[in-house]
Design a protein around this motif. Structure first.
Motif, mmCIF file in Angstrom:
data_model
loop_
_atom_site.group_PDB
_atom_site.id
_atom_site.type_symbol
_atom_site.label_atom_id
_atom_site.label_comp_id
_atom_site.label_asym_id
_atom_site.label_seq_id
_atom_site.Cartn_x
_atom_site.Cartn_y
_atom_site.Cartn_z
ATOM 1 N N ALA A 125 0.834 -1.209 0.000
ATOM 2 C CA ALA A 125 0.000 0.000 0.000
ATOM 3 C C ALA A 125 0.866 1.255 0.000
ATOM 4 O O ALA A 125 0.538 2.244 -0.666
ATOM 5 C CB ALA A 125 -0.940 0.000 1.207
ATOM 6 N N ALA A 126 1.970 1.210 0.717
ATOM 7 C CA ALA A 126 2.883 2.365 0.736
ATOM 8 C C ALA A 126 3.491 2.593 -0.640
ATOM 9 O O ALA A 126 3.477 3.720 -1.155
ATOM 10 C CB ALA A 126 3.980 2.153 1.780
ATOM 11 N N TRP A 127 4.031 1.550 -1.245
ATOM 12 C CA TRP A 127 4.651 1.689 -2.564
ATOM 13 C C TRP A 127 3.648 2.171 -3.601
ATOM 14 O O TRP A 127 3.945 3.068 -4.397
ATOM 15 C CB TRP A 127 5.255 0.360 -3.011
ATOM 16 N N LEU A 128 2.479 1.567 -3.614
ATOM 17 C CA LEU A 128 1.478 1.934 -4.621
ATOM 18 C C LEU A 128 0.903 3.332 -4.357
ATOM 19 O O LEU A 128 0.726 4.117 -5.282
ATOM 20 C CB LEU A 128 0.370 0.880 -4.660
ATOM 21 N N GLY A 129 0.614 3.617 -3.093
ATOM 22 C CA GLY A 129 0.052 4.925 -2.760
ATOM 23 C C GLY A 129 1.021 6.058 -3.044
ATOM 24 O O GLY A 129 0.702 7.016 -3.760
ATOM 25 N N TYR A 130 2.218 5.953 -2.489
ATOM 26 C CA TYR A 130 3.202 7.019 -2.697
ATOM 27 C C TYR A 130 3.701 7.043 -4.139
ATOM 28 O O TYR A 130 3.958 8.115 -4.692
ATOM 29 C CB TYR A 130 4.359 6.893 -1.703
ATOM 30 N N GLY A 131 3.808 5.876 -4.760
ATOM 31 C CA GLY A 131 4.177 5.831 -6.172
ATOM 32 C C GLY A 131 3.145 6.514 -7.055
ATOM 33 O O GLY A 131 3.490 7.137 -8.063
ATOM 34 N N GLY A 132 1.891 6.432 -6.649
ATOM 35 C CA GLY A 132 0.820 7.095 -7.393
ATOM 36 C C GLY A 132 0.899 8.604 -7.332
ATOM 37 O O GLY A 132 0.230 9.301 -8.109
ATOM 38 N N LEU A 133 1.714 9.131 -6.419
ATOM 39 C CA LEU A 133 1.913 10.581 -6.352
ATOM 40 C C LEU A 133 2.905 11.079 -7.394
ATOM 41 O O LEU A 133 2.920 12.283 -7.709
ATOM 42 C CB LEU A 133 2.396 10.991 -4.956
ATOM 43 N N LEU A 134 3.733 10.195 -7.926
ATOM 44 C CA LEU A 134 4.759 10.623 -8.873
ATOM 45 C C LEU A 134 4.182 11.352 -10.084
ATOM 46 O O LEU A 134 4.701 12.407 -10.463
ATOM 47 C CB LEU A 134 5.629 9.439 -9.288
ATOM 48 N N PRO A 135 3.104 10.851 -10.719
ATOM 49 C CA PRO A 135 2.537 11.624 -11.823
ATOM 50 C C PRO A 135 1.994 12.990 -11.387
ATOM 51 O O PRO A 135 2.116 13.970 -12.132
ATOM 52 C CB PRO A 135 1.416 10.730 -12.364
ATOM 53 N N PHE A 136 1.405 13.068 -10.200
ATOM 54 C CA PHE A 136 0.932 14.370 -9.710
ATOM 55 C C PHE A 136 2.101 15.352 -9.613
ATOM 56 O O PHE A 136 2.043 16.464 -10.142
ATOM 57 C CB PHE A 136 0.279 14.241 -8.320
ATOM 58 N N ILE A 137 3.137 14.932 -8.927
ATOM 59 C CA ILE A 137 4.286 15.809 -8.691
ATOM 60 C C ILE A 137 5.001 16.122 -10.008
ATOM 61 O O ILE A 137 5.304 17.275 -10.309
ATOM 62 C CB ILE A 137 5.250 15.161 -7.671
ATOM 63 N N GLY A 138 5.243 15.083 -10.796
ATOM 64 C CA GLY A 138 5.957 15.264 -12.058
ATOM 65 C C GLY A 138 5.230 16.179 -13.017
ATOM 66 O O GLY A 138 5.837 17.078 -13.622
ATOM 67 N N LEU A 139 3.934 15.979 -13.179
ATOM 68 C CA LEU A 139 3.169 16.811 -14.113
ATOM 69 C C LEU A 139 3.068 18.249 -13.622
ATOM 70 O O LEU A 139 3.120 19.188 -14.428
ATOM 71 C CB LEU A 139 1.779 16.207 -14.348
ATOM 72 N N ALA A 140 2.926 18.445 -12.319
ATOM 73 C CA ALA A 140 2.887 19.816 -11.797
ATOM 74 C C ALA A 140 4.222 20.515 -12.041
ATOM 75 O O ALA A 140 4.253 21.686 -12.456
ATOM 76 C CB ALA A 140 2.548 19.804 -10.302
ATOM 77 N N LEU A 141 5.312 19.818 -11.810
ATOM 78 C CA LEU A 141 6.634 20.420 -12.022
ATOM 79 C C LEU A 141 6.901 20.718 -13.490
ATOM 80 O O LEU A 141 7.406 21.794 -13.831
ATOM 81 C CB LEU A 141 7.722 19.508 -11.459
ATOM 82 N N VAL A 142 6.566 19.787 -14.360
ATOM 83 C CA VAL A 142 6.834 20.011 -15.779
ATOM 84 C C VAL A 142 5.915 21.102 -16.344
ATOM 85 O O VAL A 142 6.298 21.830 -17.271
ATOM 86 C CB VAL A 142 6.771 18.695 -16.588
ATOM 87 N N ALA A 143 4.719 21.261 -15.783
ATOM 88 C CA ALA A 143 3.841 22.360 -16.217
ATOM 89 C C ALA A 143 4.489 23.704 -15.921
ATOM 90 O O ALA A 143 4.350 24.660 -16.682
ATOM 91 C CB ALA A 143 2.472 22.251 -15.540
ATOM 92 N N TRP A 144 5.215 23.784 -14.812
ATOM 93 C CA TRP A 144 5.947 25.009 -14.464
ATOM 94 C C TRP A 144 7.206 25.161 -15.307
ATOM 95 O O TRP A 144 7.553 26.264 -15.730
ATOM 96 C CB TRP A 144 6.327 25.012 -12.980
ATOM 97 N N ALA A 145 7.900 24.063 -15.550
ATOM 98 C CA ALA A 145 9.188 24.135 -16.239
ATOM 99 C C ALA A 145 9.034 24.366 -17.747
ATOM 100 O O ALA A 145 9.863 25.036 -18.353
ATOM 101 C CB ALA A 145 9.973 22.854 -15.989
ATOM 102 N N ASP A 146 8.000 23.801 -18.337
ATOM 103 C CA ASP A 146 7.797 23.899 -19.783
ATOM 104 C C ASP A 146 6.594 24.790 -20.072
ATOM 105 O O ASP A 146 5.505 24.312 -20.377
ATOM 106 C CB ASP A 146 7.604 22.495 -20.367
ATOM 107 N N ARG A 147 6.793 26.096 -19.965
ATOM 108 C CA ARG A 147 5.696 27.048 -20.152
ATOM 109 C C ARG A 147 5.106 26.979 -21.557
ATOM 110 O O ARG A 147 3.936 27.266 -21.753
ATOM 111 C CB ARG A 147 6.171 28.477 -19.868
#
Length: 152
Positions: free
Chosen positions: A13-35
């Motif tokens: 549950a930890a691996w899947l739950g926290y791993g599921g945050l990677l797209p949230f974090i990654g997409l938010a960061l790339v939205a800022w980085a790639d205007r």
């Protein structure tokens, strides 16, 4: 080995739950980085958020099916609530990210409130609410950052 009501968070549950945050974090960061492509990334973030909000809603369907001794009215309410998050998520993907992301954030917060209500009435694993708070917090923050990235 963890039992369903063991207070320790199961490793899977930890691996899947926290791993599921990677797209949230990654997409938010790339939205800022790639205007230049920010809208594309923010749309992808909202789409992912909608999928996850729908998944989270299904948790209450599972609880309604699996928890023994659940009062009939509470079971019915859990079934009914479980379809609300997808009904919020679906229009969110058709809106601009500045509108879709807040709708998803409202859905995640409402679901967290429903989680707390349910946990006050039936025994849920001790790790469930802390995990849900952490995952929802990061999801909401990422959605807000991703939607805000294209307005500035």
């Amino acid at each position: 080995m963890n039992t369903p009501f063991d207070p320790r968070l199961p490793r899977s549950a930890a691996w899947l739950g926290y791993g599921g945050l990677l797209p949230f974090i990654g997409l938010a960061l790339v939205a800022w980085a790639d205007r230049h492509h920010g809208l594309v990334w923010a749309d992808a973030l909202v789409a992912y958020g909608a999928v996850i909000l729908s998944f989270v809603g299904a948790l209450h369907w599972g609880f309604a099916m699996a928890l023994p001794g659940m009062a009939l009215a509470l079971r019915r309410n859990a079934f009914v609530w479980s379809v609300v998050p997808p009904l919020l998520a679906w229009p969110a993907v058709m809106l601009e990210p500045q509108l879709g992301a807040p709708l998803l954030i409202a859905g995640f917060l409402a679901h967290l409130w429903q989680d707390h209500r349910l946990a006050g009435q039936v025994p849920l694993p001790a790790w469930y609410l802390p995990l849900r708070r952490q995952l929802s917090g990061v999801a909401c923050l990422s959605l807000a950052l991703g939607a805000f990235s294209i307005t500035h």
